[in-house]
Design an enzyme around this catalytic site. Structure first.
Site, PDB file in Angstrom:
ATOM      1  N   HIS A  28       0.616  -1.119  -0.137  1.00 52.52           N
ATOM      2  CA  HIS A  28       0.087  -0.065  -0.045  1.00 52.52           C
ATOM      3  C   HIS A  28       0.720   1.296   0.206  1.00 52.52           C
ATOM      4  O   HIS A  28       0.778   2.319  -0.802  1.00 52.52           O
ATOM      5  CB  HIS A  28      -0.920   0.143   1.396  1.00 52.52           C
ATOM      6  CG  HIS A  28      -1.825   1.274   1.361  1.00 52.52           C
ATOM      7  ND1 HIS A  28      -3.188   1.225   0.721  1.00 52.52           N
ATOM      8  CD2 HIS A  28      -1.699   2.441   1.795  1.00 52.52           C
ATOM      9  CE1 HIS A  28      -3.843   2.289   0.920  1.00 52.52           C
ATOM     10  NE2 HIS A  28      -3.075   2.931   1.575  1.00 52.52           N
ATOM     11  N   GLU A  29       1.951   1.376   0.819  1.00 49.54           N
ATOM     12  CA  GLU A  29       2.484   2.462   1.050  1.00 49.54           C
ATOM     13  C   GLU A  29       3.546   2.727  -0.120  1.00 49.54           C
ATOM     14  O   GLU A  29       4.038   3.700  -0.546  1.00 49.54           O
ATOM     15  CB  GLU A  29       3.469   2.723   2.281  1.00 49.54           C
ATOM     16  CG  GLU A  29       2.721   2.528   3.530  1.00 49.54           C
ATOM     17  CD  GLU A  29       1.716   3.832   3.636  1.00 49.54           C
ATOM     18  OE1 GLU A  29       2.063   4.629   3.049  1.00 49.54           O
ATOM     19  OE2 GLU A  29       0.693   3.829   4.267  1.00 49.54           O
ATOM     20  N   HIS A  32       1.635   4.686  -2.714  1.00 49.68           N
ATOM     21  CA  HIS A  32       1.933   6.063  -2.627  1.00 49.68           C
ATOM     22  C   HIS A  32       3.350   6.719  -2.908  1.00 49.68           C
ATOM     23  O   HIS A  32       3.497   7.475  -3.803  1.00 49.68           O
ATOM     24  CB  HIS A  32       1.638   6.454  -1.088  1.00 49.68           C
ATOM     25  CG  HIS A  32       0.466   6.244  -0.675  1.00 49.68           C
ATOM     26  ND1 HIS A  32      -0.624   6.448  -1.396  1.00 49.68           N
ATOM     27  CD2 HIS A  32      -0.308   5.634   0.417  1.00 49.68           C
ATOM     28  CE1 HIS A  32      -1.865   6.222  -0.777  1.00 49.68           C
ATOM     29  NE2 HIS A  32      -1.678   5.587   0.516  1.00 49.68           N
TER      30      HIS A  32
END
Length: 441
Positions: A28-29, A32
């Site tokens: 997920h990170e 980003h």
């Protein structure tokens, strides 16, 4: 089963949970981070975990990659951020940046860059799930359309089928394709044995074998009565409360008739007959039309007593199937939440951290393939959750960006602070509610 495993398995369960969560958070990170980098936004810190830093290094772009003590989350802190949530700018830092430098901050970048960077987190969760599901489909293949017998599993009673047999009829009814075999299996009356017509070594033979879908556990559902009672995949149920069982189709009405009362099972396992007692659980099952049906279940999935030869699947063919798998998870999740809110099904269907940790340990104990599949399912759920329009989540940020695109300006700092506080309270309430389900349901 208690709320947590016994002490001997506690560390295994926690370890599995940390591994699963760390993989999902990292994916997920990284979404980003990498889309932010591609969009010209500089990341100062990529952290896996919170709290005191255990390991860290700074790459050539000036980003510090670190592993922190508390492994229950992570974040990417971009240049100019006042906090890890990128919810506000650090005005002291921003005041010392030139116009060109501000372009590399989350708060000075164009709207499209900020929105893409925020959306990339959930998108990478979905992408990760697609890769895993597609990989499983390619690795395992799909059952061939021909009703040919693969490996034959041990069964009680007469079983004259052999690996390589081509089934041409069951109980006198012709079979041309595998779909015919399964469609026919639903209409065959339960019996100790059923006649099969097969082609073997160039000859047509009629042999006796168990019902096409016997009361054999192909798999055991997590957090189920069957798992708690010690049932294992491959177990064959011989009787329920003294009534003989020859087909899986007999089990649902027998379990329903108990109306939640304990049932006594006689189970065949590798030549040994065991006596087990378990209590069916009221379970909410998703229906094809999007609704739910509440039934009493013991937690078994059905299957034949032999494997089917499998055909290879190309990566290109597997991707739409993987996307369909994700679509089913998302659809069932949204439908489940809706029916919980309306009171149509029990709110106990919502698990919290303890439930997820317990499931992580159970899936890990079932094998690395089951554990990886579970991580992909959980990654889809995390991606979906983060898209909810709740301030502090990615979905809330995207709503703010949509407002900015329509109004021509971002929400005021005062409004943002209020909404972020509301979002934090909502998220905290949801987590406490889910934790209460883990402890009380």
């Amino acid at each position: 089963m208690g709320i947590l495993p016994d002490f001997g398995n506690l560390f295994f369960t926690l370890g599995a949970f940390v591994v699963a969560l760390s993989i999902i958070v990292a994916v997920h990170e990284y979404g980003h981070y990498i889309v932010g980098r591609w969009s010209g936004i500089h990341a100062e810190v990529f952290s896996l975990g919170f709290g005191p830093v255990l390991l860290s290094r700074v790459d050539r772009r000036g980003t510090r990659w670190q592993v922190a003590l508390l492994p229950f989350g992570g974040y990417v802190k971009f240049l100019g951020d006042a906090n890890a949530a990128s919810s506000a700018a650090d005005e002291t830092v921003m005041a010392h940046l030139s116009s060109d430098q501000k372009r590399h901050t989350m708060h000075g970048a164009p709207l499209w860059a900020r929105a893409a960077t925020i959306f990339a987190g959930p998108a990478f969760n979905f992408l990760f799930s697609i890769v895993v599901f597609a990989g499983f489909i390619v690795w395992q293949g799909l059952p061939a359309d021909t009703p040919r017998v693969g490996a034959v599993h041990p069964m009680p009673g007469i079983n004259e089928l052999r690996e390589g047999d081509l089934i041409t009829a069951v109980d006198g009814h012709p079979v041309a394709e595998l779909v015919d075999f399964y469609r026919l299996a639903e209409s065959i009356e339960p019996a100790p044995s059923v006649p099969y017509t097969v082609e073997r070594d160039g000859r047509s033979l009629t042999v006796q074998a168990p019902h096409p879908v016997p009361a054999r556990a192909a798999s055991i559902t997590l957090n189920s009565a069957a798992r708690d009672a010690g049932m294992q995949p491959g177990d064959v149920i011989l009787s329920v409360d003294g009534q003989p069982v020859h087909a899986f189709s007999q089990l649902p009405p027998m379990v329903a008739a108990a109306d939640g009362a304990p049932v006594a099972l006689e189970v065949w396992r590798e030549g040994e007959v065991l006596s087990l007692t378990l209590t069916p659980r009221r379970t909410d099952l998703p229906l094809p039309d999007g609704g739910f049906e509440t039934r009493w279940l013991i937690g078994l999935t059905s299957g034949t007593f032999f494997d089917h030869p499998r055909r290879s699947v190309s990566p290109l063919e597997s991707v739409p199937m993987a996307v369909g798998e994700i679509g089913g998870i998302v659809s069932n999740s949204i439908s489940g939440l809706y029916h919980m809110v309306t009171g149509a099904i029990s709110t106990c269907n919502l698990s919290g951290p303890v439930g997820i940790a317990t499931t992580s340990g159970a899936m890990a104990s079932d094998g690395i393939d089951s554990f990886i599949w579970f991580i992909a399912v959980l990654s889809t759920a995390v991606g979906l959750l983060n898209l909810f329009p709740i301030p502090i989540l990615d979905g809330g940020h995207l709503v703010f960006h949509a407002y900015e695109a329509l109004a021509g300006r971002p929400p005021s700092d005062r409004v943002l602070n209020v909404l972020m506080t509301v979002g934090l309270v909502l998220l905290g309430a949801m987590m406490l509610f889910a934790l209460g389900n883990d402890l009380l349901c």
